[in-house]
Scaffold this motif. Sequence first.
Motif, short mmCIF file in Angstrom:
data_model
loop_
_atom_site.label_atom_id
_atom_site.label_comp_id
_atom_site.label_asym_id
_atom_site.label_seq_id
_atom_site.Cartn_x
_atom_site.Cartn_y
_atom_site.Cartn_z
N LEU A 166 53.20 43.79 49.62
CA LEU A 166 52.50 42.84 48.76
C LEU A 166 52.50 43.33 47.31
O LEU A 166 52.84 42.59 46.38
N PHE A 187 54.09 42.14 43.21
CA PHE A 187 53.46 42.16 41.88
C PHE A 187 54.16 43.14 40.94
O PHE A 187 53.93 43.10 39.74
N ILE A 228 55.39 38.82 37.66
CA ILE A 228 54.06 38.81 37.03
C ILE A 228 53.98 37.69 35.99
O ILE A 228 52.98 36.96 35.92
N SER A 244 55.60 35.56 50.13
CA SER A 244 54.40 36.39 50.16
C SER A 244 53.13 35.54 50.13
O SER A 244 52.04 36.08 50.01
N ARG A 245 53.29 34.25 50.17
CA ARG A 245 52.16 33.31 50.18
C ARG A 245 51.29 33.46 48.93
O ARG A 245 50.08 33.26 48.98
N LEU A 246 51.93 33.78 47.82
CA LEU A 246 51.18 33.87 46.57
C LEU A 246 51.24 32.54 45.82
O LEU A 246 50.38 32.25 45.00
N ASP A 273 46.22 30.64 46.05
CA ASP A 273 44.76 30.77 46.10
C ASP A 273 44.32 31.72 44.99
O ASP A 273 45.13 32.15 44.18
N HIS A 292 43.30 34.79 45.22
CA HIS A 292 43.55 36.22 45.40
C HIS A 292 44.46 36.74 44.29
O HIS A 292 44.28 37.85 43.81
N ILE A 333 43.58 40.01 42.11
CA ILE A 333 44.41 41.20 42.16
C ILE A 333 44.93 41.55 40.77
O ILE A 333 44.86 42.69 40.32
N PHE A 373 51.53 47.91 39.32
CA PHE A 373 51.65 47.41 40.70
C PHE A 373 52.85 48.02 41.40
O PHE A 373 52.86 48.20 42.61
N GLN A 418 41.44 44.32 47.27
CA GLN A 418 41.87 42.96 46.98
C GLN A 418 43.18 42.65 47.69
O GLN A 418 43.37 41.56 48.23
#
Lengths: 119, 119
Positions: free
Chosen positions: A38, A42, A48, A85-87, A103, A105, A109, B39, B112
């Motif tokens: 995960l 990032f 990013i 990654s479901r981001l 979402d 998160h 993060i 990250f 997180q």
Amino acid sequence: MAIHDVECCDDFEVHSDVVQAVRSHMPDDDDLYDLAELFKVFGDSTRIRILYVLFESELCVCDIAQLLNMTQSAISHQLKILKQSRLIKSRREGKSVFYSLADDHVYRIINQGFEHIKE
Amino acid sequence: MAIHDVECCDDFEVHSDVVQAVRSHMPDDDDLYDLAELFKVFGDSTRIRILYVLFESELCVCDIAQLLNMTQSAISHQLKILKQSRLIKSRREGKSVFYSLADDHVYRIINQGFEHIKE
DNA sequence: TATTCATATGAATATCTGTTCATATGTTCA
DNA sequence: TGAACATATGAACAGATATTCATATGAATA
């Protein structure tokens, strides 16, 4: 036996209180692997920046490409990784595909990370 | 003009309200780069595991190596990266060097991340 | 001081990763 | 249906990176 009243770095160390305590509190290896994966997502400035532009509003692929001054292909490849990654999530509207954050998160993060670099 | 009442992906798009708004809210490129670099440090399972074992207690290099079942050299290289990112600090005690978490940002960032993968 | 133990480090290597290029897929509209 | 547009994708290449190996540094002790 006090916390560090042990010989460091001989083979008996493995049986010390501290090391035993650490072992028993470790998450599963699978979870640790997933966690690293995960953060790896990032850990690229293109991704990013994509997440950042999506903070403001959903955008289609070419909008993002223009904003970041990169090719459509490069952006599309990275969007795929972010989605896996479901981001982020996507929504098709005619010929375009609009991407947005999955979402909050992502927000949290990134903000935690920002706090660290702003020290 | 409504949010998406614009032609997507022609050159005029660059001047739309949304894209202008995004541009004005972006952090500096330097910050975004630093954030990705941070990250990236979390994005390796060896380093994640090192941080995790340090959650419990400060540990010397060979303790960590034993816990993670890796060579002293590999651990030492990764500790250097973690220290350069100011995520951990070190303290020498005789022949040993004890490492510990620098502050509770590490905690928060990792937690997180965990929340995300546990969905 | 010489030896031993703990850690750090440079070079080399194998693997991973991001971008580019070419092209395929999917959608709209004439 | 065919042309034009938006996006997705596979292959290839270049650059980054984690581990290993050999060795250097630093500290305690005999």
